[in-house]
Design a protein around this motif. Structure first.
Motif, PDB file in Angstrom:
ATOM      1  N   UNK A  17      99.393  -3.118  46.770  1.00 19.12           N
ATOM      2  CA  UNK A  17      99.138  -4.080  47.827  1.00 19.12           C
ATOM      3  C   UNK A  17      99.529  -5.475  47.394  1.00 19.12           C
ATOM      4  N   UNK A  18      99.816  -6.330  48.370  1.00 19.55           N
ATOM      5  CA  UNK A  18     100.191  -7.711  48.087  1.00 19.55           C
ATOM      6  C   UNK A  18      99.522  -8.624  49.093  1.00 19.55           C
ATOM      7  N   UNK A  19      98.878  -9.677  48.613  1.00 19.55           N
ATOM      8  CA  UNK A  19      98.289 -10.664  49.512  1.00 19.55           C
ATOM      9  C   UNK A  19      99.330 -11.722  49.804  1.00 19.55           C
ATOM     10  N   UNK A  20      99.655 -11.930  51.079  1.00 23.39           N
ATOM     11  CA  UNK A  20     100.667 -12.905  51.481  1.00 23.39           C
ATOM     12  C   UNK A  20     100.031 -14.275  51.673  1.00 23.39           C
ATOM     13  N   UNK A  21     100.646 -15.308  51.173  1.00 25.02           N
ATOM     14  CA  UNK A  21     100.179 -16.667  51.362  1.00 25.02           C
ATOM     15  C   UNK A  21     100.836 -17.299  52.578  1.00 25.02           C
TER      16      UNK A  21
ATOM     17  N   UNK B 264      97.025 -10.385  39.487  1.00 23.96           N
ATOM     18  CA  UNK B 264      96.892  -8.994  39.909  1.00 23.96           C
ATOM     19  C   UNK B 264      95.500  -8.481  39.560  1.00 23.96           C
ATOM     20  N   UNK B 265      94.781  -8.028  40.590  1.00 27.15           N
ATOM     21  CA  UNK B 265      93.466  -7.424  40.427  1.00 27.15           C
ATOM     22  C   UNK B 265      93.567  -6.008  40.982  1.00 27.15           C
TER      23      UNK B 265
ATOM     24  N   UNK C 224      98.212  -7.804  44.410  1.00 29.48           N
ATOM     25  CA  UNK C 224      98.752  -9.016  43.829  1.00 29.48           C
ATOM     26  C   UNK C 224      98.503 -10.198  44.775  1.00 29.48           C
ATOM     27  N   UNK C 225      98.102 -11.306  44.209  1.00 33.54           N
ATOM     28  CA  UNK C 225      97.801 -12.519  44.958  1.00 33.54           C
ATOM     29  C   UNK C 225      98.716 -13.620  44.444  1.00 33.54           C
ATOM     30  N   UNK C 226      99.477 -14.227  45.312  1.00 31.84           N
ATOM     31  CA  UNK C 226     100.386 -15.295  44.900  1.00 31.84           C
ATOM     32  C   UNK C 226      99.720 -16.644  45.033  1.00 31.84           C
TER      33      UNK C 226
ATOM     34  N   UNK D  65      86.364  -7.830  35.499  1.00 31.84           N
ATOM     35  CA  UNK D  65      87.428  -7.215  36.291  1.00 31.84           C
ATOM     36  C   UNK D  65      88.715  -7.141  35.473  1.00 31.84           C
ATOM     37  N   UNK D  66      89.291  -5.957  35.405  1.00 31.56           N
ATOM     38  CA  UNK D  66      90.607  -5.825  34.774  1.00 31.56           C
ATOM     39  C   UNK D  66      91.601  -6.669  35.567  1.00 31.56           C
ATOM     40  N   UNK D  67      92.471  -7.358  34.870  1.00 29.97           N
ATOM     41  CA  UNK D  67      93.398  -8.242  35.581  1.00 29.97           C
ATOM     42  C   UNK D  67      94.608  -8.582  34.725  1.00 29.97           C
ATOM     43  N   UNK D  68      95.597  -9.126  35.385  1.00 30.65           N
ATOM     44  CA  UNK D  68      96.746  -9.722  34.707  1.00 30.65           C
ATOM     45  C   UNK D  68      97.239 -10.866  35.583  1.00 30.65           C
TER      46      UNK D  68
END
Length: 312
Positions: free
Chosen positions: A3-7, A89-90, A94-96, A109-112
């Motif tokens: 999934x991707x969160x769009x800004x 990324x959670x 992915x969150x931009x 929370x695992x993240x990068x």
């Protein structure tokens, strides 16, 4: 499927997660990490144990910045992007992040996260914990926007961040640690209660002077004239000049030039740009004219300013 969160921004500099990257040591960076011994004392101090800092820093133009934590960490991580782009990324989402956005990664929370390859972010960041930190979770795990306007107080927020950094960089005395952690309350309030933070400053979007300043900020990279500003706020040039000078102490055009020069300072400080490139970004087609304006308003040439900044 990932999934991707769009800004809401028009640019998209999202890049795939790198395999390796640079996690620290950026030109002009600042960072402070408290030791286990120091944190043990903080957690026993009832004055600040409810909400405290464990790490804090600033990474300008953080090219190749990359972090991956499979198990997360014990504290929450706030990342505040003031320039450029990056991705957090959670799980599989992915969150931009882009300028004037922030994101809080929940503890454990695992993240990068990583900087854009094309236009790497400049970020203020901090790790914070304590029992009271859990009260802000409604603002976590999503991109939060800080809309830029004359009442955004973005400079005030950055000043707060820098004050906390300076306090801890000055040494880990009891006074410095207490000051930084008590100040953390105000810093987090500026992120989590944005409308109140703006309102207490006393700005009004209906005020024509504030409207003019917003218009200038939005056109910082353009060439505009007093006629453009007066037309935008629906006032004559003479009347706008009068009320603008009464409130700010300067004319609209001088104010606009000062905004441009402050942006020039930021670009010269935080990015590896040539003077010609900075001039172009700010709407000056003639590098030498830009140099004259910069020297007049700042007191040194762009070249001299850049050299001095390199040795700080």
């Amino acid at each position: 499927m990932q999934g991707t969160e769009q800004n809401r921004g028009t640019k998209n500099y999202k890049t795939s997660s790198p395999e390796i990257g640079k996690s620290e040591n950026f030109t002009g960076d600042r960072s402070v990490v408290l030791s286990k011994k120091q944190l043990k004392k903080i957690r026993k101090n009832p004055l600040i144990s409810g909400l405290y800092i464990t790490d804090i820093g600033f990474y300008p133009n953080a090219k190749h910045h990359y972090r991956k934590r499979i198990l997360g960490i014990k504290e929450h991580i706030l990342i505040y992007c003031i320039d450029g782009y990056g991705t957090i990324k959670i799980g599989e989402t992915e969150h931009q992040l882009e300028p004037n956005t922030f994101f809080v990664i929940h503890a454990d929370n695992a993240h990068s996260y990583w900087a854009s390859q094309k236009d790497p972010w400049s970020i203020y960041w901090l790790h914070f914990g304590g029992e009271r930190s859990s009260f802000f979770t409604e603002h976590f795990s999503k991109v939060n926007w800080i809309k830029q306007s004359s009442k955004s107080r973005i400079d005030d927020r950055i000043l707060q961040f820098n004050e906390l950094l300076t306090a801890l960089e000055s040494g880990f005395s009891k006074e410095n640690i207490n000051y930084a952690n008590l100040s953390l309350n105000g810093l987090l309030a500026s992120f989590f209660y944005v409308e109140t933070y703006r309102a207490v400053k006393g700005f009004s979007v209906t005020n024509p002077v504030d409207q003019a300043i917003i218009f200038m900020q939005k056109n910082i990279n353009s060439t505009i004239k007093i006629a453009d500003i007066s037309q935008h706020v629906k006032l004559s040039e003479s009347h706008l000049n009068k009320i603008f000078r009464n409130k700010t102490g300067t004319s609209p055009m001088d104010y606009f030039i000062n905004l441009k020069m402050q942006e020039a300072i930021r670009l010269l400080t935080n990015q590896s740009l040539k003077i010609k490139e900075v001039a172009y970004r700010l709407g000056y087609s003639d590098q030498y004219y830009f140099t004259r304006i910069f020297t007049k308003h700042i007191g040194s040439s762009p070249g001299s300013f850049s050299k001095m900044n390199m040795h700080r």
